[in-house]
Design an enzyme around this catalytic site. Structure first.
Site, short mmCIF file in Angstrom:
data_model
loop_
_atom_site.label_atom_id
_atom_site.label_comp_id
_atom_site.label_asym_id
_atom_site.label_seq_id
_atom_site.Cartn_x
_atom_site.Cartn_y
_atom_site.Cartn_z
N HIS A 64 -30.42 40.92 -7.47
CA HIS A 64 -28.97 41.05 -7.38
C HIS A 64 -28.46 40.63 -6.01
O HIS A 64 -27.72 41.38 -5.37
CB HIS A 64 -28.51 42.46 -7.73
N HIS A 72 -26.57 53.56 -4.68
CA HIS A 72 -27.31 52.34 -5.05
C HIS A 72 -28.20 52.71 -6.25
O HIS A 72 -27.70 53.09 -7.30
CB HIS A 72 -28.08 51.85 -3.81
N GLY A 92 -22.64 55.77 -11.87
CA GLY A 92 -22.83 54.77 -12.92
C GLY A 92 -21.55 53.99 -13.20
O GLY A 92 -21.50 53.22 -14.16
N HIS A 130 -18.30 48.99 -8.94
CA HIS A 130 -19.22 48.04 -8.32
C HIS A 130 -18.56 47.38 -7.13
O HIS A 130 -17.35 47.14 -7.16
CB HIS A 130 -19.67 46.96 -9.32
N ASP A 160 -26.42 50.88 -14.19
CA ASP A 160 -27.13 52.16 -14.14
C ASP A 160 -26.73 53.12 -15.26
O ASP A 160 -27.52 53.96 -15.67
CB ASP A 160 -26.86 52.85 -12.80
N ARG A 181 -37.07 45.49 -9.26
CA ARG A 181 -36.44 44.78 -8.14
C ARG A 181 -37.46 44.25 -7.14
O ARG A 181 -37.13 43.40 -6.30
CB ARG A 181 -35.43 45.71 -7.45
N ARG A 214 -28.71 39.96 13.46
CA ARG A 214 -28.23 40.89 14.49
C ARG A 214 -26.73 40.64 14.66
O ARG A 214 -26.31 39.81 15.47
CB ARG A 214 -29.00 40.62 15.79
N1 COA Z 1 -16.04 57.32 -9.63
C1 COA Z 1 -14.79 57.64 -9.25
N2 COA Z 1 -14.05 56.88 -8.45
C2 COA Z 1 -14.58 55.72 -8.03
C3 COA Z 1 -15.88 55.32 -8.39
C4 COA Z 1 -16.60 56.17 -9.22
N3 COA Z 1 -17.83 55.84 -9.61
N4 COA Z 1 -16.15 54.14 -7.83
C5 COA Z 1 -15.06 53.80 -7.11
N5 COA Z 1 -14.13 54.75 -7.24
C6 COA Z 1 -12.82 54.76 -6.65
C7 COA Z 1 -12.92 55.15 -5.18
O1 COA Z 1 -12.84 56.54 -4.99
C8 COA Z 1 -11.73 54.43 -4.60
O2 COA Z 1 -10.57 55.14 -4.93
P1 COA Z 1 -9.37 55.27 -3.85
O3 COA Z 1 -8.89 53.86 -3.66
O4 COA Z 1 -8.39 56.16 -4.53
O5 COA Z 1 -9.99 55.85 -2.62
C9 COA Z 1 -11.68 53.13 -5.41
O6 COA Z 1 -12.31 53.43 -6.65
C10 COA Z 1 -12.41 51.98 -4.73
O7 COA Z 1 -13.75 52.36 -4.50
P2 COA Z 1 -14.59 52.03 -3.21
O8 COA Z 1 -15.33 53.27 -2.78
O9 COA Z 1 -13.76 51.34 -2.17
O10 COA Z 1 -15.60 50.99 -3.77
P3 COA Z 1 -16.88 50.46 -3.03
O11 COA Z 1 -16.92 49.00 -3.25
O12 COA Z 1 -16.97 50.93 -1.62
O13 COA Z 1 -18.04 51.22 -3.80
C11 COA Z 1 -19.67 51.78 -5.33
C12 COA Z 1 -18.77 50.67 -4.80
C13 COA Z 1 -20.64 51.22 -6.36
C14 COA Z 1 -20.48 52.37 -4.16
C15 COA Z 1 -18.78 52.88 -5.97
O14 COA Z 1 -18.10 52.34 -7.08
C16 COA Z 1 -19.58 54.09 -6.34
O15 COA Z 1 -19.84 54.95 -5.50
N6 COA Z 1 -20.01 54.20 -7.64
C17 COA Z 1 -20.82 55.31 -8.06
C18 COA Z 1 -22.28 55.09 -7.69
C19 COA Z 1 -22.91 54.02 -8.51
O16 COA Z 1 -22.79 53.96 -9.72
N7 COA Z 1 -23.69 53.16 -7.83
C20 COA Z 1 -24.41 52.08 -8.46
C21 COA Z 1 -23.82 50.77 -8.10
S1 COA Z 1 -24.54 49.46 -9.03
#
Ligand code: COA
Length: 371
Positions: free
Chosen positions: A182, A217, A253, A256, A307, A332, A351
């Site tokens: 990925h 992750h 889950g 993204h 996931d 992976r 860096r």
């Molecule tokens: N559940 C609830 N709210 C979520 C969410 C989730 N799984 N994923 C994102 N959001 C919300 C955030 O709280 C944020 O809301 P806000 O704007 O009101 O603060 C908005 O959506 C944007 O999310 P953000 O945290 O900026 O996205 P990111 O790009 O930093 O994070 C992930 C991406 C994958 C880390 C995030 O979606 C997440 O934590 N998901 C759950 C863990 C997961 O499934 N990980 C596997 C990834 S493949």
């Protein structure tokens, strides 16, 4: 000071790769130019691992040799087995794999071609995980061989001590294909940063496992299963998710960093989750998962990532939840190895700069003069 900082490096292009592209515009995923949907529909995991490591799909003879090489390297060094026996039964299996890889780096420091190392590690990861698991859950020192010619069948054979039924084997294999690579995700980027210092292969893999362990992750698949299993039915799930969202909790889950409308891998694994649920006459968990999906779309416009439904596939395959993220490691490791190889081919130390937001320069105050 005018420096552009992007939280979490979002949207930053941090390097070049010919291995994979995850495209936000079309919500698509390609491994070396092949659509992951085509690979999941038609390829074996070994074909995909070969493609990632060597750049091209194997022909029949190359694939057969590759499978034979992997099957011939499943045994673990005796010192590693002893160590696995001594690790606590209560350890998290991700810590076990990270430690096991680190131990291999001590027992067999890198001295050979990195693709040969990558193949051997791929062959050994299921053995490492399940030797430790079976020793501590059943008190058995299992035989690490199996009649299965393929990695997926071998994994299931070591876990259940019998040949897997094809529908379950294929479902697990599809998930391995979808997890295999990925682009510059956190664990792969960690592996590339470590590799860029000219550190050894095992250090890069151990670091990648550490990065994958977290719930943002790889750890999300285990957390997703715990969430789904915590509800007795779909209505209860709807209520529970609304409560969690009101408390601003993350729902594991979902969401993204790259994809904005859908994770292209999710519909593929969802289909398998449905099929296995029907096969096992357990449609309750699938119904709960679908309701969670609907609530997340309605309330947050968020979609399930790979996931989420993978968790149901693994459960249907009789895999304990604590082994879900380690399966991600197994899958992976092919992608990580491909990136380690690519990083070495055109290496420059990674860096970046930081935007400093601390105090301005100030005079040192001797200890005796501090208030
Ligand atoms: N559940 C609830 N709210 C979520 C969410 C989730 N799984 N994923 C994102 N959001 C919300 C955030 O709280 C944020 O809301 P806000 O704007 O009101 O603060 C908005 O959506 C944007 O999310 P953000 O945290 O900026 O996205 P990111 O790009 O930093 O994070 C992930 C991406 C994958 C880390 C995030 O979606 C997440 O934590 N998901 C759950 C863990 C997961 O499934 N990980 C596997 C990834 S493949």
């Amino acid at each position: 000071m005018g420096t552009l900082t992007t939280g979490g490096l979002e949207g930053v292009v941090a390097g070049r790769t010919a291995i994979c592209t995850a495209e936000a515009a079309g919500d698509t995923l390609f491994y070396r130019g092949f659509d992951v949907a085509d690979l999941a529909a038609q390829a074996s995991y070994e074909e995909v691992a070969y493609l990632l490591l060597y750049g091209e799909l194997p022909n029949a003879a190359q694939l057969s040799d590759f499978r034979t090489r992997l099957a011939g390297q499943r045994e673990l060094p005796p010192d590693l087995k002893t160590l696995l026996e001594r690790l606590p039964a209560a350890a998290h299996p991700m810590d076990v794999l990270r430690t096991g890889v680190s131990v291999l780096g001590c027992l067999e420091p890198e001295s050979e071609d990195v693709t040969a190392l990558a193949e051997r590690l791929l062959a050994r990861l299921p053995a490492m995980l399940l030797y430790w698991h079976q020793f501590h859950t059943r008190g058995q020192r299992i035989d690490l061989g199996s009649p299965a010619a393929d990695l997926t069948g071998h994994f299931l054979h070591l876990l259940h001590s019998r040949a897997a039924e094809e529908i379950y084997r294929r479902a697990l294999e599809v998930s391995l294909i979808l997890y295999a690579e990925h682009e510059f995700n956190a664990s792969t980027f960690a592996a590339r940063v470590i590799t860029s210092t000219r550190a050894d292969f095992y250090s890069a893999i151990a670091g990648a496992i550490g990065a994958l362990r977290g719930p943002l992750h790889g750890g999300a698949n285990e957390a997703a299963m715990a969430l789904i299993a915590s509800f007795g039915g779909a209505d209860e799930a709807e209520h529970g998710i609304l409560e969690r969202l009101a408390r601003k909790e993350l729902i594991m889950g979902f969401g993204h960093r790259v994809y904005k409308r859908r994770d292209p891998r999710s519909p593929i694994i969802k289909q398998w989750a449905r099929r296995l649920g029907e096969e096992a006459r357990d449609t309750q968990h699938y119904a709960i998962a679908e309701r969670i999906e609907a609530v997340m779309r309605r309330e947050k416009r968020l979609f399930p990532n790979l996931d989420f439904y993978s968790a149901l596939v693994y459960r249907a395959c009789g895999i304990p939840a604590s082994l879900f993220t380690p399966i991600f490691v197994i899958a992976r490791s092919a992608g990580w190895a491909a990136h380690i190889i690519e990083q070495r081919q055109d290496n420059r130390l990674i860096r970046p700069l930081a935007e400093y937001v601390g105090p301005a320069a100030r005079a040192y105050v001797p200890l005796a003069e501090r208030p």
